[in-house]
Design a protein around this motif. Structure first.
Motif, PDB file in Angstrom:
ATOM      1  N   ARG A   1      41.954  83.076  14.053  1.00 21.81           N
ATOM      2  CA  ARG A   1      42.310  81.880  13.270  1.00 21.81           C
ATOM      3  C   ARG A   1      43.061  80.879  14.145  1.00 21.81           C
ATOM      4  O   ARG A   1      42.845  79.664  14.054  1.00 21.81           O
ATOM      5  N   GLY A   2      43.938  81.390  15.005  1.00 25.01           N
ATOM      6  CA  GLY A   2      44.658  80.510  15.921  1.00 25.01           C
ATOM      7  C   GLY A   2      43.712  79.798  16.873  1.00 25.01           C
ATOM      8  O   GLY A   2      43.886  78.601  17.173  1.00 25.01           O
ATOM      9  N   ALA A   3      42.687  80.519  17.350  1.00 24.00           N
ATOM     10  CA  ALA A   3      41.709  79.921  18.252  1.00 24.00           C
ATOM     11  C   ALA A   3      40.883  78.859  17.533  1.00 24.00           C
ATOM     12  O   ALA A   3      40.515  77.837  18.125  1.00 24.00           O
ATOM     13  N   VAL A   4      40.593  79.089  16.248  1.00 22.57           N
ATOM     14  CA  VAL A   4      39.856  78.090  15.463  1.00 22.57           C
ATOM     15  C   VAL A   4      40.685  76.815  15.340  1.00 22.57           C
ATOM     16  O   VAL A   4      40.185  75.701  15.546  1.00 22.57           O
ATOM     17  N   LEU A   5      41.960  76.953  14.994  1.00 30.48           N
ATOM     18  CA  LEU A   5      42.834  75.785  14.860  1.00 30.48           C
ATOM     19  C   LEU A   5      42.959  75.037  16.190  1.00 30.48           C
ATOM     20  O   LEU A   5      42.983  73.805  16.224  1.00 30.48           O
ATOM     21  N   GLN A   6      43.009  75.804  17.273  1.00 26.51           N
ATOM     22  CA  GLN A   6      43.096  75.185  18.596  1.00 26.51           C
ATOM     23  C   GLN A   6      41.830  74.383  18.898  1.00 26.51           C
ATOM     24  O   GLN A   6      41.893  73.296  19.483  1.00 26.51           O
ATOM     25  N   PHE A   7      40.679  74.905  18.502  1.00 21.80           N
ATOM     26  CA  PHE A   7      39.432  74.175  18.720  1.00 21.80           C
ATOM     27  C   PHE A   7      39.371  72.924  17.837  1.00 21.80           C
ATOM     28  O   PHE A   7      38.930  71.861  18.278  1.00 21.80           O
ATOM     29  N   LEU A   8      39.816  73.035  16.591  1.00 19.77           N
ATOM     30  CA  LEU A   8      39.747  71.900  15.672  1.00 19.77           C
ATOM     31  C   LEU A   8      40.620  70.732  16.150  1.00 19.77           C
ATOM     32  O   LEU A   8      40.172  69.590  16.154  1.00 19.77           O
TER      33      LEU A   8
ATOM     34  N   THR B   1      28.541  88.510  13.157  1.00 15.16           N
ATOM     35  CA  THR B   1      28.695  87.117  13.556  1.00 15.16           C
ATOM     36  C   THR B   1      29.143  87.028  15.007  1.00 15.16           C
ATOM     37  O   THR B   1      29.536  88.019  15.626  1.00 15.16           O
ATOM     38  N   VAL B   2      29.123  85.795  15.522  1.00 21.85           N
ATOM     39  CA  VAL B   2      29.529  85.579  16.912  1.00 21.85           C
ATOM     40  C   VAL B   2      30.988  85.960  17.123  1.00 21.85           C
ATOM     41  O   VAL B   2      31.389  86.320  18.233  1.00 21.85           O
ATOM     42  N   ALA B   3      31.786  85.929  16.065  1.00 21.56           N
ATOM     43  CA  ALA B   3      33.209  86.274  16.191  1.00 21.56           C
ATOM     44  C   ALA B   3      33.418  87.733  16.565  1.00 21.56           C
ATOM     45  O   ALA B   3      34.480  88.109  17.070  1.00 21.56           O
ATOM     46  N   ARG B   4      32.417  88.582  16.306  1.00 22.20           N
ATOM     47  CA  ARG B   4      32.572  90.010  16.567  1.00 22.20           C
ATOM     48  C   ARG B   4      32.126  90.411  17.970  1.00 22.20           C
ATOM     49  O   ARG B   4      32.300  91.558  18.364  1.00 22.20           O
ATOM     50  N   THR B   5      31.547  89.499  18.723  1.00 25.09           N
ATOM     51  CA  THR B   5      31.085  89.850  20.057  1.00 25.09           C
ATOM     52  C   THR B   5      32.238  89.800  21.052  1.00 25.09           C
ATOM     53  O   THR B   5      33.175  89.020  20.884  1.00 25.09           O
ATOM     54  N   LYS B   6      32.166  90.635  22.077  1.00 23.99           N
ATOM     55  CA  LYS B   6      33.179  90.623  23.126  1.00 23.99           C
ATOM     56  C   LYS B   6      32.612  90.066  24.431  1.00 23.99           C
ATOM     57  O   LYS B   6      33.278  90.092  25.467  1.00 23.99           O
ATOM     58  N   ARG B   7      31.391  89.548  24.335  1.00 22.95           N
ATOM     59  CA  ARG B   7      30.725  89.073  25.549  1.00 22.95           C
ATOM     60  C   ARG B   7      31.219  87.698  25.984  1.00 22.95           C
ATOM     61  O   ARG B   7      30.981  87.292  27.117  1.00 22.95           O
TER      62      ARG B   7
ATOM     63  N   PRO C   1      34.597  84.626  25.632  1.00 21.55           N
ATOM     64  CA  PRO C   1      36.023  84.495  25.307  1.00 21.55           C
ATOM     65  C   PRO C   1      36.228  84.107  23.845  1.00 21.55           C
ATOM     66  O   PRO C   1      35.349  83.504  23.220  1.00 21.55           O
ATOM     67  N   ILE C   2      37.409  84.438  23.311  1.00 22.46           N
ATOM     68  CA  ILE C   2      37.691  84.166  21.907  1.00 22.46           C
ATOM     69  C   ILE C   2      37.628  82.668  21.603  1.00 22.46           C
ATOM     70  O   ILE C   2      37.235  82.267  20.499  1.00 22.46           O
ATOM     71  N   GLU C   3      37.987  81.833  22.576  1.00 22.78           N
ATOM     72  CA  GLU C   3      37.917  80.390  22.362  1.00 22.78           C
ATOM     73  C   GLU C   3      36.482  79.942  22.113  1.00 22.78           C
ATOM     74  O   GLU C   3      36.219  79.105  21.247  1.00 22.78           O
ATOM     75  N   GLN C   4      35.555  80.514  22.860  1.00 25.68           N
ATOM     76  CA  GLN C   4      34.141  80.176  22.686  1.00 25.68           C
ATOM     77  C   GLN C   4      33.600  80.741  21.380  1.00 25.68           C
ATOM     78  O   GLN C   4      32.783  80.112  20.705  1.00 25.68           O
ATOM     79  N   ARG C   5      34.081  81.936  21.007  1.00 24.04           N
ATOM     80  CA  ARG C   5      33.672  82.521  19.733  1.00 24.04           C
ATOM     81  C   ARG C   5      34.115  81.630  18.577  1.00 24.04           C
ATOM     82  O   ARG C   5      33.360  81.403  17.621  1.00 24.04           O
ATOM     83  N   ALA C   6      35.349  81.142  18.655  1.00 18.45           N
ATOM     84  CA  ALA C   6      35.889  80.289  17.593  1.00 18.45           C
ATOM     85  C   ALA C   6      35.065  79.012  17.466  1.00 18.45           C
ATOM     86  O   ALA C   6      34.703  78.597  16.354  1.00 18.45           O
ATOM     87  N   GLU C   7      34.768  78.380  18.598  1.00 21.10           N
ATOM     88  CA  GLU C   7      33.974  77.148  18.571  1.00 21.10           C
ATOM     89  C   GLU C   7      32.601  77.394  17.956  1.00 21.10           C
ATOM     90  O   GLU C   7      32.151  76.650  17.073  1.00 21.10           O
TER      91      GLU C   7
END
Length: 236
Positions: free
Chosen positions: A113-120, A148-154, A156-162
């Motif tokens: 959620r923090g990564a999503v807010l950072q992207f927004l 979903t893409v959020a569950r992949t570890k391939r 970074p979390i920032e890219q998953r959030a975006e």
């Protein structure tokens, strides 16, 4: 041939499989299919060998259809595992593992959620809608097993959030789900790129702090609709 451990796909007829080189095989009469779902039992049956792991590719994803193995092996391993799982020690280990998983999931949801807010990066005047969007995307994308893409570890979390935000916007604020897209190679990807740019333009308005007509904004309407649906579901 049955003594050889293989990875196969479903065959052209019932009770047949196809090997990587195209051979169509019929499992031995004393073999059975162990359905997917019990990872512990599957590991033990595979370790006892030999087995044929049945996999089927759909789109970009590979799905397990189970493991073919001697019926006697499956029965023996299942009996041993059931005996172990009936002990108090096993129950305690399971409870401890579940608590660790729950704690890790809670931490990941918070980080995501923090990564999503950072992207927004919405302007402070739009903080409320940023919080609602982050909640909606996180709720949809982070459940274990959601695929979903959020569950992949391939990535970074920032890219998953975006990617998760853009995917949510595509489904909730555009006509993508109702589009009739030509079955031409690359066409769907092209449409998704176009809609992604549309979503990014929408986000830019909120980042700049522009005045937004909430009654006409597809994002505001999607979040309002989602909030109404959630409240209705909780009241039932």
């Amino acid at each position: 041939m049955p003594q050889q451990t293989r990875i196969v796909s479903p065959g052209p007829a019932a009770n047949t499989v196809r090997t990587a080189d195209g051979q169509v095989l019929t499992p031995p009469a004393d073999w059975s299919l162990l359905p997917p779902g019990d990872a512990g039992l599957t590991r033990r049956v595979k370790a006892a060998g030999p087995t044929w792991t049945v996999q089927e590719k759909k789109g970009r994803r590979m799905f397990s259809r189970g493991v073919l193995a001697p019926t006697a092996t499956i029965a023996a391993q299942k009996a041993r595992l059931e005996q172990e799982r009936s002990t108090d020690a096993y129950a305690k280990r399971q409870a401890s593992s579940a608590a660790r998983r729950e704690k890790a999931q809670g931490a990941y949801v918070e980080d995501f959620r923090g990564a999503v807010l950072q992207f927004l990066r919405f302007d402070s005047g739009h903080r409320a809608i940023a919080d609602r969007l982050a909640d909606a995307v996180t709720e949809h994308a982070t459940p274990v097993g959601s695929g979903t893409v959020a569950r992949t570890k391939r990535i970074p979390i920032e890219q998953r959030a975006e990617s998760a935000v853009i995917a949510w916007l595509r489904h909730q604020t555009t006509a993508y789900d109702h589009m009739k897209i030509e079955r031409v190679k690359g066409k769907r990807r092209e449409v998704r790129r176009m809609l992604a740019e549309e979503s990014r333009r929408l986000l830019t308005k909120y980042r700049r702090g522009e005045a937004v007509n909430l009654a006409a904004c597809p994002l505001a309407k999607a979040l309002t609709s989602k909030g109404t649906a959630t409240r209705s579901a909780h009241s039932e």
